[in-house]
Scaffold this active site. Structure first.
Site, PDB file in Angstrom:
ATOM      1  N   ARG A  91       0.896  -1.232   0.040  1.00  0.00           N
ATOM      2  CA  ARG A  91       0.024   0.019   0.110  1.00  0.00           C
ATOM      3  C   ARG A  91       0.802   1.331  -0.079  1.00  0.00           C
ATOM      4  NH1 ARG A  91      -4.131   1.954   4.901  1.00  0.00           N
ATOM      5  NH2 ARG A  91      -4.154   4.140   4.626  1.00  0.00           N
ATOM      6  N   HIS A  92       0.274   2.379  -0.662  1.00  0.00           N
ATOM      7  CA  HIS A  92       1.064   3.757  -0.610  1.00  0.00           C
ATOM      8  C   HIS A  92       0.791   4.025   0.759  1.00  0.00           C
ATOM      9  CE1 HIS A  92       1.792   3.941  -4.747  1.00  0.00           C
ATOM     10  NE2 HIS A  92       0.709   4.028  -5.061  1.00  0.00           N
ATOM     11  N   VAL A  93       1.796   3.979   2.027  1.00  0.00           N
ATOM     12  CA  VAL A  93       1.766   4.504   3.379  1.00  0.00           C
ATOM     13  C   VAL A  93       2.952   4.505   3.771  1.00  0.00           C
ATOM     14  CG1 VAL A  93       1.714   2.007   4.358  1.00  0.00           C
ATOM     15  CG2 VAL A  93       0.488   3.822   5.458  1.00  0.00           C
TER      16      VAL A  93
END
Length: 326
Positions: free
Chosen positions: A87-89
């Protein structure tokens, strides 16, 4: 690689973080750094090797409240193992909440190139569809969509100025509010996390070598990744994710971007040097190319740097939409 010797033969017992088959891997992918290409590969690999690929429908919420961090860590930690979560995190510290720290991997690229790719992708999408960008940023006004990149940079539009350009480092620094402030503190913390928590941070410009090392370190996940990547069918898919209508800013505008991204470049060169050391250790040669000279920075004093926007509860796209509606 050199001969058929294993990591153990060459180096003795591996450090704790380089395990042959870790069962918990997190790829907290940085936007516009080849992540869609890698996720395409992971989908194929998860079917081939039988690991659990856990993806997220949330694409823009990289910064989380304490409760959101706890909830996400709980959800990830209870996934069926072996898993690879992506995930983009921004970096999450599992041990802070009593969880087992997973193995982290990531890929970054030249900061200016990353910024330009994102700038034009938001406006014009990619080859997957003419209207891709309209779905992605439907509320973008025409004058913003066709805003000349040089005007955006030279006239200090919010999208092209600090702290919006401080993008890569927070993915490695973490969720602390200071991780969003362009400066030494966030830079040093990001470097520390790379050393202590990331099995590999690769460079997109050398993606094939990144894939070779991922296969070497994480064979249960990445075995045969290079042959899949080089397969003409996959290359065709990868080409659909290339951003369209990119133009190159003027040298003056590029120089301004270098100034604004001073810390991003310090981090990028640090990671690149670490990556090249790792390549040499495993017998991978770097192609001898005349290196681009490092940008000469004209560093503004901290007082001239705009304060970071506190958008804890807003995603990146919404913040920009609101700015342009004013």
């Amino acid at each position: 690689f050199v001969g058929n010797s294993t990591y153990l033969d060459d180096h003795g017992p591996p450090p704790q973080k380089i395990l042959p088959f870790p069962s918990q891997v997190v790829y907290n992918r940085v936007g516009k750094c080849g992540s869609r290409t890698v996720v395409l590969l992971l989908r194929i690999l998860s079917e081939k090797h039988g690991f659990n690929l856990v993806t997220s429908d949330i694409h823009n919420k990289t910064r989380l409240t304490k409760n959101e961090q706890m909830e996400l860590i709980k959800n990830i930690s209870t996934a069926e193992q072996p898993y690879l979560f992506t995930r983009h995190v921004h970096f999450l510290n599992f041990s802070r909440f009593g969880g087992d720290q997973p193995v982290y991997i990531n890929i970054i690229r030249d900061p200016v190139n990353r910024f330009l790719s994102n700038y034009f992708f938001r406006r014009f999408g990619d080859w997957r569809g003419e209207q891709n960008h309209m779905i992605r940023t439907p509320s973008m006004r025409q004058e913003e969509r066709y805003l000349d990149i040089n005007v955006c940079i030279l006239e200090n539009y919010p999208e092209c100025s600090n702290p919006r350009l401080f993008y890569i480092i927070p993915y490695f620094c973490g969720q602390h509010p200071r991780c969003r402030e362009p400066g030494e503190w966030a830079l040093e913390r990001a470097k520390l996390n790379v050393n202590e928590n990331f099995l590999l941070v690769g460079i997109l410009e050398e993606l094939e070598d990144v894939l070779i090392l991922l296969e070497r370190f994480l064979p249960h996940y990445f075995k045969d990744v290079l042959s899949i990547y080089k397969n003409p069918e996959h290359r065709k898919l990868g080409n659909l994710t290339v951003t369209v209508k990119k133009t190159v800013p003027s040298p003056e505008a590029i120089q301004i971007l270098y100034q604004r991204m001073r810390y991003e470049y310090e981090f990028y060169y640090y990671v690149k040097e670490q990556f090249h050391l790792l390549k040499r250790k495993f017998g991978l040669k770097s192609h001898i190319r005349k290196p681009r000279p490092r940008p000469e920075f004209f560093i503004p004093s901290p007082l001239e740097t705009e304060e970071p926007i506190d958008d804890e509860e807003e995603d990146d796209e919404k913040w920009l939409e609101d700015i342009y509606k004013r």
